[in-house]
Design a protein around this motif. Structure first.
Motif, PDB file in Angstrom:
ATOM      1  N   PHE A  48       0.829  -1.208   0.000  1.00 50.97           N
ATOM      2  CA  PHE A  48       0.000   0.000   0.000  1.00 50.97           C
ATOM      3  C   PHE A  48       0.864   1.258   0.000  1.00 50.97           C
ATOM      4  CE2 PHE A  48      -2.472  -3.278   2.280  1.00 50.97           C
ATOM      5  CZ  PHE A  48      -3.540  -3.368   1.413  1.00 50.97           C
ATOM      6  N   ASP A  49       0.373   2.266  -0.701  1.00 48.20           N
ATOM      7  CA  ASP A  49       0.991   3.581  -0.673  1.00 48.20           C
ATOM      8  C   ASP A  49       0.240   4.414   0.355  1.00 48.20           C
ATOM      9  OD1 ASP A  49       1.986   6.105  -1.024  1.00 48.20           O
ATOM     10  OD2 ASP A  49       1.831   6.108  -3.210  1.00 48.20           O
ATOM     11  N   ARG A  50       0.852   4.601   1.516  1.00 47.31           N
ATOM     12  CA  ARG A  50       0.183   5.280   2.621  1.00 47.31           C
ATOM     13  C   ARG A  50       0.264   6.803   2.526  1.00 47.31           C
ATOM     14  NH1 ARG A  50       2.291   0.546   3.848  1.00 47.31           N
ATOM     15  NH2 ARG A  50       1.468  -0.820   5.491  1.00 47.31           N
ATOM     16  N   THR A  51       0.991   7.302   1.535  1.00 53.30           N
ATOM     17  CA  THR A  51       1.144   8.756   1.400  1.00 53.30           C
ATOM     18  C   THR A  51      -0.075   9.396   0.739  1.00 53.30           C
ATOM     19  OG1 THR A  51       2.233   8.610  -0.776  1.00 53.30           O
ATOM     20  CG2 THR A  51       3.635   8.487   1.192  1.00 53.30           C
ATOM     21  N   LYS A  52      -0.951   8.580   0.163  1.00 51.50           N
ATOM     22  CA  LYS A  52      -2.118   9.107  -0.537  1.00 51.50           C
ATOM     23  C   LYS A  52      -3.375   8.935   0.311  1.00 51.50           C
ATOM     24  CE  LYS A  52      -0.217   8.207  -5.144  1.00 51.50           C
ATOM     25  NZ  LYS A  52      -0.396   7.510  -6.439  1.00 51.50           N
ATOM     26  N   LYS A  53      -4.328   9.799   0.079  1.00 55.17           N
ATOM     27  CA  LYS A  53      -5.625   9.726   0.745  1.00 55.17           C
ATOM     28  C   LYS A  53      -6.731   9.685  -0.319  1.00 55.17           C
ATOM     29  CE  LYS A  53      -4.078  10.341   5.023  1.00 55.17           C
ATOM     30  NZ  LYS A  53      -4.244   9.387   6.106  1.00 55.17           N
ATOM     31  N   PRO A  54      -7.522   8.619  -0.413  1.00 52.55           N
ATOM     32  CA  PRO A  54      -7.387   7.403   0.391  1.00 52.55           C
ATOM     33  C   PRO A  54      -6.153   6.594   0.000  1.00 52.55           C
ATOM     34  CG  PRO A  54      -9.028   7.087  -1.312  1.00 52.55           C
ATOM     35  CD  PRO A  54      -8.621   8.529  -1.401  1.00 52.55           C
ATOM     36  N   ILE A  55      -5.834   5.614   0.820  1.00 51.10           N
ATOM     37  CA  ILE A  55      -4.678   4.752   0.576  1.00 51.10           C
ATOM     38  C   ILE A  55      -4.822   4.088  -0.795  1.00 51.10           C
ATOM     39  CG2 ILE A  55      -3.564   2.606   1.334  1.00 51.10           C
ATOM     40  CD1 ILE A  55      -4.452   3.435   4.200  1.00 51.10           C
ATOM     41  N   SER A  56      -3.728   4.017  -1.526  1.00 54.31           N
ATOM     42  CA  SER A  56      -3.759   3.348  -2.826  1.00 54.31           C
ATOM     43  C   SER A  56      -2.950   2.052  -2.774  1.00 54.31           C
ATOM     44  CB  SER A  56      -3.216   4.273  -3.922  1.00 54.31           C
ATOM     45  OG  SER A  56      -1.848   4.543  -3.703  1.00 54.31           O
ATOM     46  N   GLY A  61       1.381  -4.536  -5.221  1.00 55.91           N
ATOM     47  CA  GLY A  61       0.290  -4.818  -4.290  1.00 55.91           C
ATOM     48  C   GLY A  61      -0.943  -5.357  -4.971  1.00 55.91           C
ATOM     49  N   GLU A  62      -1.242  -4.852  -6.165  1.00 57.65           N
ATOM     50  CA  GLU A  62      -2.413  -5.327  -6.921  1.00 57.65           C
ATOM     51  C   GLU A  62      -2.318  -6.831  -7.171  1.00 57.65           C
ATOM     52  OE1 GLU A  62      -5.111  -3.874  -7.687  1.00 57.65           O
ATOM     53  OE2 GLU A  62      -4.773  -1.710  -7.743  1.00 57.65           O
ATOM     54  N   LYS A  63      -1.122  -7.281  -7.538  1.00 55.96           N
ATOM     55  CA  LYS A  63      -0.930  -8.711  -7.812  1.00 55.96           C
ATOM     56  C   LYS A  63      -1.015  -9.526  -6.519  1.00 55.96           C
ATOM     57  CE  LYS A  63       2.048  -7.630 -11.742  1.00 55.96           C
ATOM     58  NZ  LYS A  63       3.427  -7.695 -12.288  1.00 55.96           N
ATOM     59  N   ILE A  64      -0.482  -8.956  -5.436  1.00 55.81           N
ATOM     60  CA  ILE A  64      -0.532  -9.655  -4.145  1.00 55.81           C
ATOM     61  C   ILE A  64      -1.968  -9.759  -3.646  1.00 55.81           C
ATOM     62  CG2 ILE A  64       0.122  -9.449  -1.704  1.00 55.81           C
ATOM     63  CD1 ILE A  64       2.760  -8.171  -2.706  1.00 55.81           C
ATOM     64  N   GLN A  67      -3.844 -12.484  -5.505  1.00 51.67           N
ATOM     65  CA  GLN A  67      -3.461 -13.817  -5.054  1.00 51.67           C
ATOM     66  C   GLN A  67      -3.968 -14.081  -3.638  1.00 51.67           C
ATOM     67  OE1 GLN A  67      -2.235 -16.040  -7.031  1.00 51.67           O
ATOM     68  NE2 GLN A  67      -2.202 -17.612  -5.454  1.00 51.67           N
ATOM     69  N   ALA A  68      -3.995 -13.031  -2.815  1.00 52.45           N
ATOM     70  CA  ALA A  68      -4.504 -13.180  -1.446  1.00 52.45           C
ATOM     71  C   ALA A  68      -5.972 -13.593  -1.463  1.00 52.45           C
ATOM     72  CB  ALA A  68      -4.319 -11.875  -0.673  1.00 52.45           C
ATOM     73  N   LYS A  69      -6.750 -13.021  -2.393  1.00 41.94           N
ATOM     74  CA  LYS A  69      -8.162 -13.399  -2.519  1.00 41.94           C
ATOM     75  C   LYS A  69      -8.285 -14.892  -2.780  1.00 41.94           C
ATOM     76  CE  LYS A  69      -9.974  -9.002  -4.318  1.00 41.94           C
ATOM     77  NZ  LYS A  69     -10.565  -8.335  -5.506  1.00 41.94           N
ATOM     78  N   ASN A  70      -7.472 -15.398  -3.708  1.00 46.54           N
ATOM     79  CA  ASN A  70      -7.527 -16.822  -4.045  1.00 46.54           C
ATOM     80  C   ASN A  70      -7.165 -17.683  -2.839  1.00 46.54           C
ATOM     81  OD1 ASN A  70      -8.119 -16.081  -6.689  1.00 46.54           O
ATOM     82  ND2 ASN A  70      -5.977 -16.142  -7.345  1.00 46.54           N
ATOM     83  N   ILE A  71      -6.118 -17.285  -2.120  1.00 44.61           N
ATOM     84  CA  ILE A  71      -5.651 -18.088  -0.985  1.00 44.61           C
ATOM     85  C   ILE A  71      -6.680 -18.091   0.142  1.00 44.61           C
ATOM     86  CG2 ILE A  71      -3.896 -18.222   0.841  1.00 44.61           C
ATOM     87  CD1 ILE A  71      -1.914 -17.048  -1.214  1.00 44.61           C
ATOM     88  N   VAL A  72      -7.216 -16.911   0.488  1.00 41.56           N
ATOM     89  CA  VAL A  72      -8.192 -16.810   1.576  1.00 41.56           C
ATOM     90  C   VAL A  72      -9.464 -17.586   1.231  1.00 41.56           C
ATOM     91  CG1 VAL A  72      -9.705 -15.222   2.828  1.00 41.56           C
ATOM     92  CG2 VAL A  72      -7.301 -14.646   2.490  1.00 41.56           C
ATOM     93  N   ASN A  73      -9.916 -17.452  -0.026  1.00 40.28           N
ATOM     94  CA  ASN A  73     -11.126 -18.172  -0.443  1.00 40.28           C
ATOM     95  C   ASN A  73     -10.921 -19.680  -0.394  1.00 40.28           C
ATOM     96  OD1 ASN A  73     -12.609 -15.855  -0.870  1.00 40.28           O
ATOM     97  ND2 ASN A  73     -12.121 -15.721  -3.046  1.00 40.28           N
TER      98      ASN A  73
END
Length: 313
Positions: A48-56, A61-64, A67-73
């Motif tokens: 995540f890029d915490r310097t932006k509002k809202p966080i981007s 991170g998009e790829k992670i 993949q996180a969605k697949n693993i959690v599901n």
């Protein structure tokens, strides 16, 4: 790397806010932030890029996140498999219902279902068809109730019932004395419609176009309420079409303004829909059996002509 850390990452990715993500995960904000930071340190990459509002979300991170969605599901499916093998009907079940179905259908089946299956925690959300499809695809819902067919390759559609269209025609209207309507009697210029985004609206427009009546309505109405349409019809601003179950809650005075179609009446198919990878079949089957049994007694029509909920090209 843990499943919990990935769940926290998904929450931040969804809400773009650490405080809100922590609330949704039922943990403190420092706990969630620390675990996300720990994962980033382990992977040696910023999610995540915490310097932006809202966080981007960063490019990596998009790829992670995907993949996180697949693993959690997939991790959640392990418990589903065990429950299915044991025949256990319980646990959390997230259900989306479209607005033109929820007000009439939910009171009919909810008490029966929760009394019969007390170990199931139903989380019910009113959403339009587009949102239900998106949330089923992303794993935010276990099932939905919507008008079908939807023609989505990743979805399974199991029809619950076929609900005829019924006309509500005020006194003095050109069709007020018509005993049995035909689709060709309708004129889109004369029909009060729900706002854009409602599949029932699309079904009515399709019905009119199929009979060669494709005019535009006289004025634009931004309402998602059948009750509003009925009130406007009472003011002689036009007629409207209602789903059959909605007519059951009208008072006796208004029921006198209902007109039915010749057999077979135009109707919508209402189905229980879920992702092909969904494993909570024992709950889906129980839900479908309860709803189908209750509605079967309320809708006596046998032969119907299904009107697609989506506009044809």
């Amino acid at each position: 790397m843990t499943i919990t850390q990935l769940q926290y990452v998904l929450a931040v990715a969804e809400y773009r806010n650490f405080t809100l993500a922590a609330e949704k995960c039922f943990v403190t904000q420092p706990t969630l932030s620390m675990q996300v930071q720990k994962l980033e340190d382990e992977l040696d990459v910023r999610i995540f890029d915490r310097t932006k509002k809202p966080i981007s979300i960063t490019e990596a991170g998009e790829k992670i996140v995907q993949q996180a969605k697949n693993i959690v599901n997939e991790a959640a499916r392990i418990k589903d498999i065990v429950d299915q093998e044991k025949g256990f009907i319980g646990g959390t079940f997230r259900l989306g219902i479209i607005p033109t179905v929820m007000p009439t259908l939910l009171p009919m089946f909810l008490k029966t279902f929760i009394d019969r299956y007390p170990k199931v925690q139903l989380i019910i959300k009113e959403q339009n068809t587009e949102a239900i499809i998106k949330n089923l695809k992303e794993g935010h819902l276990d099932a939905g109730i919507a008008a079908t067919p939807l023609a989505k390759d990743f979805l399974i559609e199991r029809p619950l019932y076929y609900e005829p269209f019924v006309a509500y025609i005020p006194a003095g209207h050109r069709l007020a004395k018509t005993d049995k309507l035909r689709p060709e009697d309708l004129d889109l210029n004369d029909i009060l419609l729900l706002q854009d985004g409602h599949c029932f609206r699309d079904g009515v427009i399709n019905l009119c176009k199929a009979s060669g009546q494709g005019n535009e309505e006289r004025f634009q109405l931004d309402s998602g309420s059948f009750e509003t349409l009925v009130h406007l019809a009472d003011e002689s601003l036009g007629m409207t079409l209602l789903p059959y179950l909605h007519t059951l809650v009208l008072d006796e005075k208004r029921k006198k303004h209902l007109r039915y179609f010749q057999e077979p009446p135009p109707a919508r198919e209402v189905s229980l829909i879920y992702h092909k990878k969904e494993l909570k079949h024992q709950i889906s089957n129980a839900l479908r059996d309860v709803i189908a049994a209750i509605v079967r007694g309320a809708i006596a029509f046998q032969d119907v002509e299904i009107i697609s909920p989506a506009l044809s090209d």
